[in-house]
Design a protein around this motif. Structure first.
Motif, PDB file in Angstrom:
ATOM      1  N   HIS A  97       0.848  -1.193   0.000  1.00  0.00           N
ATOM      2  CA  HIS A  97       0.000   0.000   0.000  1.00  0.00           C
ATOM      3  C   HIS A  97       0.882   1.242   0.000  1.00  0.00           C
ATOM      4  CE1 HIS A  97       0.703  -0.228   4.429  1.00  0.00           C
ATOM      5  NE2 HIS A  97       0.563   1.081   4.378  1.00  0.00           N
ATOM      6  N   THR A  98       0.264   2.359  -0.340  1.00  0.00           N
ATOM      7  CA  THR A  98       0.965   3.651  -0.347  1.00  0.00           C
ATOM      8  C   THR A  98       0.404   4.514   0.774  1.00  0.00           C
ATOM      9  OG1 THR A  98       1.297   3.535  -2.741  1.00  0.00           O
ATOM     10  CG2 THR A  98       1.438   5.721  -1.734  1.00  0.00           C
ATOM     11  N   GLU A  99       1.283   5.228   1.439  1.00  0.00           N
ATOM     12  CA  GLU A  99       0.795   6.137   2.492  1.00  0.00           C
ATOM     13  C   GLU A  99       1.524   7.465   2.439  1.00  0.00           C
ATOM     14  OE1 GLU A  99       1.246   3.462   5.832  1.00  0.00           O
ATOM     15  OE2 GLU A  99       3.238   4.206   6.313  1.00  0.00           O
ATOM     16  N   TYR A 100       0.806   8.508   2.860  1.00  0.00           N
ATOM     17  CA  TYR A 100       1.390   9.841   2.991  1.00  0.00           C
ATOM     18  C   TYR A 100       1.781  10.034   4.462  1.00  0.00           C
ATOM     19  CZ  TYR A 100      -1.223  10.532  -1.382  1.00  0.00           C
ATOM     20  OH  TYR A 100      -1.730  10.397  -2.643  1.00  0.00           O
ATOM     21  N   VAL A 101       2.961  10.608   4.656  1.00  0.00           N
ATOM     22  CA  VAL A 101       3.478  10.757   6.024  1.00  0.00           C
ATOM     23  C   VAL A 101       3.871  12.209   6.265  1.00  0.00           C
ATOM     24  CG1 VAL A 101       5.191   9.949   7.694  1.00  0.00           C
ATOM     25  CG2 VAL A 101       4.446   8.426   5.865  1.00  0.00           C
ATOM     26  N   LEU A 102       3.447  12.733   7.407  1.00  0.00           N
ATOM     27  CA  LEU A 102       3.889  14.045   7.871  1.00  0.00           C
ATOM     28  C   LEU A 102       4.471  13.823   9.258  1.00  0.00           C
ATOM     29  CD1 LEU A 102       3.924  17.112   7.320  1.00  0.00           C
ATOM     30  CD2 LEU A 102       1.658  17.237   8.370  1.00  0.00           C
ATOM     31  N   LYS A 103       5.716  14.265   9.467  1.00  0.00           N
ATOM     32  CA  LYS A 103       6.377  13.991  10.747  1.00  0.00           C
ATOM     33  C   LYS A 103       7.087  15.240  11.248  1.00  0.00           C
ATOM     34  CE  LYS A 103       9.972  10.998  12.770  1.00  0.00           C
ATOM     35  NZ  LYS A 103       9.331  10.618  14.021  1.00  0.00           N
ATOM     36  N   ALA A 104       6.943  15.496  12.541  1.00  0.00           N
ATOM     37  CA  ALA A 104       7.668  16.590  13.198  1.00  0.00           C
ATOM     38  C   ALA A 104       8.058  16.098  14.583  1.00  0.00           C
ATOM     39  CB  ALA A 104       6.800  17.835  13.291  1.00  0.00           C
ATOM     40  N   GLY A 105       9.303  15.671  14.714  1.00  0.00           N
ATOM     41  CA  GLY A 105       9.756  15.125  15.999  1.00  0.00           C
ATOM     42  C   GLY A 105       8.998  13.856  16.341  1.00  0.00           C
ATOM     43  N   GLU A 150      -7.437   6.144  -3.904  1.00  0.00           N
ATOM     44  CA  GLU A 150      -7.652   4.842  -4.549  1.00  0.00           C
ATOM     45  C   GLU A 150      -7.177   3.683  -3.660  1.00  0.00           C
ATOM     46  OE1 GLU A 150      -5.663   7.200  -5.521  1.00  0.00           O
ATOM     47  OE2 GLU A 150      -3.660   6.433  -5.970  1.00  0.00           O
ATOM     48  N   SER A 151      -6.624   4.006  -2.506  1.00  0.00           N
ATOM     49  CA  SER A 151      -6.086   2.966  -1.614  1.00  0.00           C
ATOM     50  C   SER A 151      -7.202   2.169  -0.946  1.00  0.00           C
ATOM     51  CB  SER A 151      -5.232   3.624  -0.521  1.00  0.00           C
ATOM     52  OG  SER A 151      -4.924   2.716   0.507  1.00  0.00           O
ATOM     53  N   GLN A 152      -6.877   0.903  -0.602  1.00  0.00           N
ATOM     54  CA  GLN A 152      -7.848   0.109   0.169  1.00  0.00           C
ATOM     55  C   GLN A 152      -8.051   0.678   1.576  1.00  0.00           C
ATOM     56  OE1 GLN A 152      -4.681  -0.796  -0.575  1.00  0.00           O
ATOM     57  NE2 GLN A 152      -4.004  -2.601   0.559  1.00  0.00           N
ATOM     58  N   PHE A 153      -7.158   1.598   1.956  1.00  0.00           N
ATOM     59  CA  PHE A 153      -7.273   2.219   3.282  1.00  0.00           C
ATOM     60  C   PHE A 153      -7.744   3.675   3.182  1.00  0.00           C
ATOM     61  CE2 PHE A 153      -3.532  -0.766   3.733  1.00  0.00           C
ATOM     62  CZ  PHE A 153      -4.282  -1.802   4.269  1.00  0.00           C
ATOM     63  N   ALA A 154      -8.265   4.055   2.027  1.00  0.00           N
ATOM     64  CA  ALA A 154      -8.680   5.449   1.826  1.00  0.00           C
ATOM     65  C   ALA A 154      -9.641   5.884   2.926  1.00  0.00           C
ATOM     66  CB  ALA A 154      -9.338   5.597   0.457  1.00  0.00           C
ATOM     67  N   GLY A 155      -9.394   7.058   3.450  1.00  0.00           N
ATOM     68  CA  GLY A 155     -10.260   7.614   4.501  1.00  0.00           C
ATOM     69  C   GLY A 155      -9.730   7.370   5.901  1.00  0.00           C
ATOM     70  N   GLN A 156      -8.882   6.375   6.038  1.00  0.00           N
ATOM     71  CA  GLN A 156      -8.317   6.124   7.363  1.00  0.00           C
ATOM     72  C   GLN A 156      -7.219   7.156   7.650  1.00  0.00           C
ATOM     73  OE1 GLN A 156      -7.393   2.060   8.422  1.00  0.00           O
ATOM     74  NE2 GLN A 156      -8.759   1.233   6.837  1.00  0.00           N
ATOM     75  N   ILE A 157      -7.125   7.553   8.898  1.00  0.00           N
ATOM     76  CA  ILE A 157      -6.122   8.532   9.317  1.00  0.00           C
ATOM     77  C   ILE A 157      -5.476   8.023  10.605  1.00  0.00           C
ATOM     78  CG2 ILE A 157      -5.695  10.938   9.990  1.00  0.00           C
ATOM     79  CD1 ILE A 157      -8.433  11.622   8.664  1.00  0.00           C
ATOM     80  N   ILE A 158      -4.152   8.142  10.658  1.00  0.00           N
ATOM     81  CA  ILE A 158      -3.430   7.742  11.878  1.00  0.00           C
ATOM     82  C   ILE A 158      -2.667   8.959  12.388  1.00  0.00           C
ATOM     83  CG2 ILE A 158      -1.714   6.184  12.865  1.00  0.00           C
ATOM     84  CD1 ILE A 158      -2.266   4.310  10.424  1.00  0.00           C
ATOM     85  N   VAL A 159      -2.985   9.372  13.585  1.00  0.00           N
ATOM     86  CA  VAL A 159      -2.304  10.529  14.176  1.00  0.00           C
ATOM     87  C   VAL A 159      -1.655  10.109  15.489  1.00  0.00           C
ATOM     88  CG1 VAL A 159      -2.649  12.769  15.287  1.00  0.00           C
ATOM     89  CG2 VAL A 159      -3.798  12.266  13.137  1.00  0.00           C
ATOM     90  N   GLY A 167       6.626   1.639  11.548  1.00  0.00           N
ATOM     91  CA  GLY A 167       6.921   2.914  12.189  1.00  0.00           C
ATOM     92  C   GLY A 167       5.623   3.608  12.545  1.00  0.00           C
ATOM     93  N   PRO A 168       5.453   4.861  12.116  1.00  0.00           N
ATOM     94  CA  PRO A 168       4.225   5.570  12.486  1.00  0.00           C
ATOM     95  C   PRO A 168       3.019   5.169  11.642  1.00  0.00           C
ATOM     96  CG  PRO A 168       5.590   6.964  11.111  1.00  0.00           C
ATOM     97  CD  PRO A 168       6.376   5.707  11.355  1.00  0.00           C
ATOM     98  N   GLY A 169       3.233   4.437  10.558  1.00  0.00           N
ATOM     99  CA  GLY A 169       2.148   4.175   9.611  1.00  0.00           C
ATOM    100  C   GLY A 169       1.334   2.942   9.922  1.00  0.00           C
ATOM    101  N   MET A 170       0.634   2.491   8.894  1.00  0.00           N
ATOM    102  CA  MET A 170      -0.253   1.333   9.013  1.00  0.00           C
ATOM    103  C   MET A 170       0.574   0.079   9.252  1.00  0.00           C
ATOM    104  SD  MET A 170      -3.449   0.133   8.496  1.00  0.00           S
ATOM    105  CE  MET A 170      -4.347   1.247   7.414  1.00  0.00           C
ATOM    106  N   SER A 171       0.259  -0.630  10.332  1.00  0.00           N
ATOM    107  CA  SER A 171       0.972  -1.879  10.580  1.00  0.00           C
ATOM    108  C   SER A 171       0.236  -3.020   9.902  1.00  0.00           C
ATOM    109  CB  SER A 171       1.064  -2.149  12.084  1.00  0.00           C
ATOM    110  OG  SER A 171      -0.164  -2.638  12.565  1.00  0.00           O
ATOM    111  N   GLY A 172       0.935  -4.126   9.735  1.00  0.00           N
ATOM    112  CA  GLY A 172       0.307  -5.270   9.094  1.00  0.00           C
ATOM    113  C   GLY A 172      -0.906  -5.754   9.863  1.00  0.00           C
ATOM    114  N   LEU A 173      -0.837  -5.675  11.196  1.00  0.00           N
ATOM    115  CA  LEU A 173      -1.962  -6.133  12.006  1.00  0.00           C
ATOM    116  C   LEU A 173      -3.165  -5.226  11.813  1.00  0.00           C
ATOM    117  CD1 LEU A 173      -0.039  -7.014  15.286  1.00  0.00           C
ATOM    118  CD2 LEU A 173      -0.971  -8.599  13.610  1.00  0.00           C
TER     119      LEU A 173
END
Lengths: 321, 140
Positions: free
Chosen positions: A65-73, A83-92, B112-118
């Motif tokens: 899968h492809t993901e966009y990453v924003l990181k600060a410290g 188009e991702s199977q994870f579209a709409g999900q957000i991890i903060v 890392g910070p992203g989507m894990s396999g689990l």
């Protein structure tokens, strides 16, 4: 010279187990390449935005899968293409807690901010002095020249390959291998900006109406669905429940809890039925310990890179006698 | 005996004395007031006797239940020795656990910070349930 030596010692220590400091071993310190030490130091302070392709092995397949990453410290935000199977999900991860939003369920799974475990396995191996390193010029990744650090187990098989930006210490590409030398996962940046523009609220997740769920709640749901009494390691155990899933083997549902601990992941497995799992403990190899027991018609197992005595005492808190 | 003679005899002082004595004797027949009072007392007493018997039965049942519960607790607290099943199932399940743990360690290093396999395995559907989390490891 003395300062750089002290710095190297600190970096090596940061590799290693939280509650067991590394013994002063000049030969060991000398083995860790400077570019790898740079990458280790940079992880906590880097600021960047980018796009990366991630692959995990599930059985015979590599799932990408492809993901966009924003990181600060210590803060990050991850989201996915439309188009991702994870579209709409957000991890903060706001540095205090990690929130993962699932839009179709309108739920946010919440857990305390995870400890950086990017080098957990490497750290354990360094501590036991069973690694060998090599560094060579790597290819250009996301428009940046790299140094390729190769980490092998002392007995031969490849463990990891790391493509590092020597200017910033950013890991631009990484490949992780299993004990048999098989690729188990990788990521590679396709685009990166080391001077990102940050907006207010980048590291906040405010979704009106979304329900916050903890891993403990998920454990209750899954355990009940398997007809099990929900059990977890206590809050005072030193381990924090991070995720819960159900797997199947031999048509038997296996509840799998993953905990974060001072020396990396710890797994607790529960399965209905009385199985003699301990007979096969030796197959867990030297990477980690395997402790199993049976209570009231169920079989339990703790698996992790922790002393057998610790696993046994944790098991006693869950009914092992 | 002539009727006149009989009347004279009945009016004699002796007969009169006997009549007075009989008249002064207490009435042996139960009065209506006494009968009513008796009935009320019987009604009042009878249900009390039935409740007392019911309470005793309940008490016995409760005592029996408590004894059974105590016995159950004692039995549960002392696990019975069950012989573990030694079969290929045990080996396959242990192997699946080892594989699953190894994978959880590897994906943590990669994610890392992203989507894990689990996390990637979890369904995002509203009807998320057990099926969406399952994968038969031995079939892979």
């Amino acid at each position: 010279m003395k300062r750089s030596f002290t710095f190297a010692a600190l970096c090596v220590a940061s590799f290693c187990w939280a509650h067991q400091p590394v013994r002063e071993d000049p030969a060991l310190r000398a083995k860790v390449p400077p570019v790898l030490l740079l990458a280790l130091k940079a992880q906590a302070n880097l600021r960047y935005s980018g796009e990366r392709v991630v692959e995990f092995r599930r059985g015979a397949d590599l799932i990408r899968h492809t993901e966009y990453v924003l990181k600060a410290g210590d803060k990050t935000r991850v989201w996915f293409p439309s188009e991702s199977q994870f579209a709409g999900q957000i991890i903060v991860d706001n540095g205090r807690e990690r929130q993962h939003f699932y839009p179709n369920r309108n739920e946010i799974e919440v857990l305390p901010a995870p400890k950086e475990e990017a080098f957990g396995r490497v750290a354990n191996a360094i501590r036991t002095g069973k690694l060998s390193f090599a560094v060579q010029p790597g290819e250009t990744i996301a428009g940046k020249p790299t140094r390729l650090a190769t980490i092998k187990n002392a007995n031969g098989p490849m463990m990891q390959r790391l493509w590092i930006d020597p200017a910033s210490g950013l890991l631009l590409k990484r490949e992780v291998f299993g004990p048999g030398g098989q690729l188990t996962g990788s990521f590679a940046f396709t685009r990166v900006d080391l001077n990102p523009k940050l907006g207010g609220g980048d590291f906040e997740l405010n979704i009106p109406g979304a329900v916050r769920r903890t891993p403990e709640e998920r454990n209750r749901v899954l355990a009940n669905s398997l007809g099990m009494v929900p059990v977890t390691l206590g809050a005072g155990s030193g381990f924090r429940l991070e995720s819960v899933n159900v797997r199947r083997a031999q048509k038997v549902g296996i509840l799998h809890q993953v905990y974060a601990g001072p020396r990396g992941k710890l797994s607790l497995f529960v399965v209905n039925g009385t199985f003699d799992l301990g007979r096969f403990a030796e197959k867990a190899n030297k990477e980690f310990q395997f402790h199993s027991w049976n209570v009231s018609g169920r079989s339990y197992a703790l698996v992790g890179a922790y002393p057998a005595t610790l696993l046994a005492s944790l098991a006693r808190t869950l009914g092992d006698r | 005996m002539e009727k006149q003679n009989l009347d004279e005899l009945l009016k004699s002082p002796g007969q009169e004395a006997v009549r007075d004595l009989l008249r002064k004797l207490p009435d042996d027949g139960a009065s209506m007031q006494w009968r009513s009072a008796l009935n009320e007392r019987l009604i009042a007493i009878a249900p009390r006797k039935r409740r007392s018997a019911w309470s005793s039965t309940l008490g016995l049942l409760a005592a029996a239940g408590a004894t059974a519960a105590l016995a159950s607790v004692l039995l549960i607290q002392k696990p019975s020795p069950v012989a573990p099943s030694v079969s290929h199932d045990s080996e396959a399940i242990a192997a699946a656990m080892v594989s699953e743990h190894r994978q959880s360690v590897a994906v943590a290093e990669i994610a890392g910070p992203g989507m894990s396999g689990l996390e990637a395995d979890k369904s995002d559907s509203v009807s998320s349930n057990l099926d969406s989390d399952e994968a038969d490891l031995t079939s892979l």
